[in-house]
Design an enzyme around this catalytic site. Structure first.
Site, short mmCIF file in Angstrom:
data_model
loop_
_atom_site.label_atom_id
_atom_site.label_comp_id
_atom_site.label_asym_id
_atom_site.label_seq_id
_atom_site.Cartn_x
_atom_site.Cartn_y
_atom_site.Cartn_z
N ILE A 235 0.84 -1.20 0.00
CA ILE A 235 0.00 0.00 0.00
C ILE A 235 0.88 1.25 0.00
O ILE A 235 0.65 2.20 -0.74
CB ILE A 235 -0.94 0.00 1.23
CG1 ILE A 235 -1.98 -1.10 1.05
CG2 ILE A 235 -1.61 1.36 1.42
CD1 ILE A 235 -2.93 -1.27 2.22
N CYS B 99 33.81 5.51 17.24
CA CYS B 99 32.77 6.30 17.91
C CYS B 99 32.55 5.78 19.34
O CYS B 99 33.41 5.99 20.18
CB CYS B 99 31.51 6.33 17.07
SG CYS B 99 30.55 7.83 17.37
N MET C 167 35.60 4.18 20.55
CA MET C 167 36.66 5.10 21.01
C MET C 167 36.32 5.60 22.41
O MET C 167 37.19 5.65 23.30
CB MET C 167 36.77 6.27 20.03
CG MET C 167 37.73 7.36 20.43
SD MET C 167 36.87 8.75 21.21
CE MET C 167 38.05 10.06 21.02
N HIS D 155 33.35 8.24 11.93
CA HIS D 155 33.05 6.94 11.30
C HIS D 155 33.80 6.79 9.98
O HIS D 155 33.28 7.14 8.93
CB HIS D 155 31.55 6.83 11.02
CG HIS D 155 30.73 6.73 12.25
ND1 HIS D 155 30.31 5.52 12.76
CD2 HIS D 155 30.24 7.68 13.06
CE1 HIS D 155 29.60 5.74 13.85
NE2 HIS D 155 29.54 7.03 14.06
N GLU E 109 34.31 4.22 8.36
CA GLU E 109 33.69 3.20 7.50
C GLU E 109 32.77 3.78 6.44
O GLU E 109 32.55 3.15 5.41
CB GLU E 109 32.95 2.16 8.36
CG GLU E 109 31.65 2.63 9.02
CD GLU E 109 31.85 3.32 10.38
OE1 GLU E 109 32.96 3.80 10.64
OE2 GLU E 109 30.87 3.38 11.16
N1 GLN Z 1 26.41 6.98 21.78
C1 GLN Z 1 27.60 7.71 21.49
C2 GLN Z 1 27.31 9.19 21.26
O1 GLN Z 1 26.20 9.57 20.97
C3 GLN Z 1 28.33 7.12 20.29
C4 GLN Z 1 27.57 7.19 19.02
C5 GLN Z 1 28.10 6.28 17.95
O2 GLN Z 1 28.83 5.33 18.23
N2 GLN Z 1 27.71 6.51 16.71
O3 GLN Z 1 28.18 9.99 21.38
#
Ligand code: GLN
Length: 538
Positions: A151, A383, A386, A509, A511
């Site tokens: 739909i 992220c 780290m 990021h 990646e």
């Molecule tokens: N939760 C963490 C932050 O908001 C890391 C976010 C993430 O890994 N993309 O800073």
């Protein structure tokens, strides 16, 4: 330049047939023939963007340079084409309605009744043509999410019908269907495809090309049958057989002549063969590794293949660059405990702690990092990964036993990871993180400087929390180096350890930026370090 050609890719019979890969492969082939191509994805759900979606819903949220939170298929487009995408490349029903409703409130419709046709379909059409109107593209490939007959897809299919009618040969429709193999009958079955095309015809859309996902080769009589029942030429029935890797699909599509069929339908010149030399070299390296390593990917969605799509693909690129097979072992961080950690992490040549949100499985991530730091296993934190490395270092090296990120413990005595000031004021969740590409300055002489070979890099972000600079001196004194800094805001974007062979955490990021043509240097170097580690341990 001739008019931009619009190619639509719509799916039938089942979801997950790989419309994104077919779109990306066609894009690659046209690009390899010298055409400029943009690919976009229209998602029929009502979320304004996928940023607020749980990865269980549609997998990873892919972030573009300009900070749009988008569908993971955009990642495939970038990885295949090496051309950055943007907000304009991913539109959802939510955004379409939001725009139409805003216009209605502004009074733009001058008292008309606002309806699906023409107002919603006009908005969809406008969004599709935005890329074409830049004048930069010979082809705009538009993938429509969902399956014909849903739909929520109806306004999109209706828009395709209108555009076909208005643009004639500047438009072509590819229908991707499934031709299942019934082992009891020993046969491939075309009926689901016939029904799917009928459903499309009910909406007034005749596909030009039918791409058939199949486990077994289609023979001529089957192709003729599909052609006859679905009003297409046999040469427009394209086999898409299961491939060893998604990166093989462009070559399979070339063999089947998908690009030639599209050029013919849109009256474009068919002059030379696509130049896929570099692509074929990549594929050769991928298929003929001379070494192998095992990398532990520590996260909390390990049962879900698509949750870390860009990371797993970055490993494919980095593996090929090193002529190395990368075996990824997905390890659920919730299952790593003090008493089983050695066993769980045994045999790993590298440990990557994944991005994420919330506290589920966080202690397992921190334990895995301690193991990597103490045992000198190559470690890569992305992220949240780290941020966990920063927390681990505080607890076990700097003796701040209760250190944490305020995301997990707002009352921690040592908030080594904390919310940015401007984030503290924000209430809503959608599109409010630190998003998109930001510059970062690397410290000369650091490992990351050696890897990137340049001072200023640009990487994409998606987070709310940051390294808390109040603790910076203590970290530096103990050997954790802030080797990448945001020049404007002085935020720590990269940390690395001085006395470790490869221990790097990045707030961004990487990646999202790794492609077949340009594998990401951090991933390439991480695999190099994993190979060294493995050889050292043999
Ligand atoms: N939760 C963490 C932050 O908001 C890391 C976010 C993430 O890994 N993309 O800073």
């Amino acid at each position: 330049m001739a008019n931009t050609k619009y190619i639509f890719v719509v799916g039938g019979v089942a979801s997950s047939l790989g419309k994104g890969i077919i779109s990306a492969s066609l894009g690659k082939l046209l690009q390899a023939r010298g055409f400029s191509v943009a690919i976009q994805k229209l998602d029929p759900y009502i979320n304004v963007d996928p940023g607020t979606l749980n990865p269980y819903e549609h997998g990873e949220c892919y972030v573009t340079q300009d900070g749009a939170e988008t569908d993971l298929d955009l990642g495939h487009y970038e990885r295949f084409s090496n051309v950055p995408t943007s907000q304009a490349n991913n539109i959802t029903t939510g955004r379409i309605y939001q725009n139409v409703i805003e216009k209605e409130r502004r009074g733009d419709y001058l008292g008309q009744t606002v309806q699906v046709i023409p107002h919603i379909t006009d908005e969809i059409k406008y969004r599709i043509q935005l890329l074409g109107q830049t004048g930069k593209y010979d082809f705009v490939i538009t993938e429509i999410g969902g399956t014909v007959g849903d739909i929520e897809s109806l306004p999109y299919i209706e828009t395709v019908r209108q555009m076909r009618w208005e643009m004639g040969q500047d438009c072509a429709v590819i229908h991707l269907t499934l031709v299942p193999y019934l082992s009891a009958a020993g046969e491939l079955k075309t009926k689901p495809t016939q029904h799917s095309v009928k459903t499309l015809l009910e909406s007034g859309v005749q596909p030009d090309i039918i791409v058939c996902r199949t486990e077994k080769p289609l023979n001529d009589s089957l192709r003729n049958k599909i052609a006859l029942f679905c009003n297409v030429k046999p040469s427009s029935v394209i086999e898409s057989i299961d491939a060893r890797t998604i990166y093989e699909v462009p070559l399979l599509m070339k063999k089947e002549g998908l690009d030639v069929e599209i050029l013919r339908k849109t009256r474009m010149p068919i002059e030379n063969e696509p130049d896929l030399k570099k692509w074929e070299e990549f594929l050769y390296r991928l298929m003929h590794p001379v070494s192998d390593v095992t990398i532990g990917l520590i996260g909390k969605y390990v049962e879900l293949k698509d949750a870390y799509k860009s990371i797993t693909e970055s490993f494919v690129h980095a593996g090929a660059a090193n002529e190395c097979r990368v075996n990824l072992r997905l390890i659920h961080s919730g299952e790593i405990r003090e008493d089983n950690m050695e066993a769980r992490l045994e045999g790993l040549d590298g440990i990557l702690v994944a991005p994420g949100f919330g506290s589920r499985g966080i202690e397992g991530k921190i334990l895995a990092i301690r193991h990597a730091r103490e045992k000198k296993v190559p470690f890569f934190g992305i992220c949240l990964g780290m941020q966990c490395a920063v927390v681990e270092f505080a607890r076990n090296v700097l003796n701040m036993k209760s250190a944490h990120s305020t995301e997990m413990n707002p009352n921690t005595k040592f908030p080594v990871i904390d919310l940015m000031e401007e984030q503290k004021k924000i209430k809503g969740m959608g599109g409010t993180m630190r998003l998109g590409s930001y510059p970062c300055r690397l410290r000369k002489g650091s490992r990351v400087y050696q890897i990137y070979q340049t001072i200023t890099i640009h990487e994409r972000h998606r987070h709310r929390y940051e390294f808390n600079n109040d603790y910076l001196e203590e970290y530096q004194a103990a050997g954790m180096i802030p080797s990448g800094i945001n020049p404007k805001e002085n935020l720590v974007e990269i940390i690395e350890l001085a006395d470790h062979p490869w221990f790097i955490g990045v707030q961004f990021h990487p990646e999202y930026r790794s492609t077949v043509a340009a594998p990401h240097p951090l991933f390439v170097d991480f695999i190099k370090a994993a190979i060294l580690y493995r050889n050292g341990n043999k």
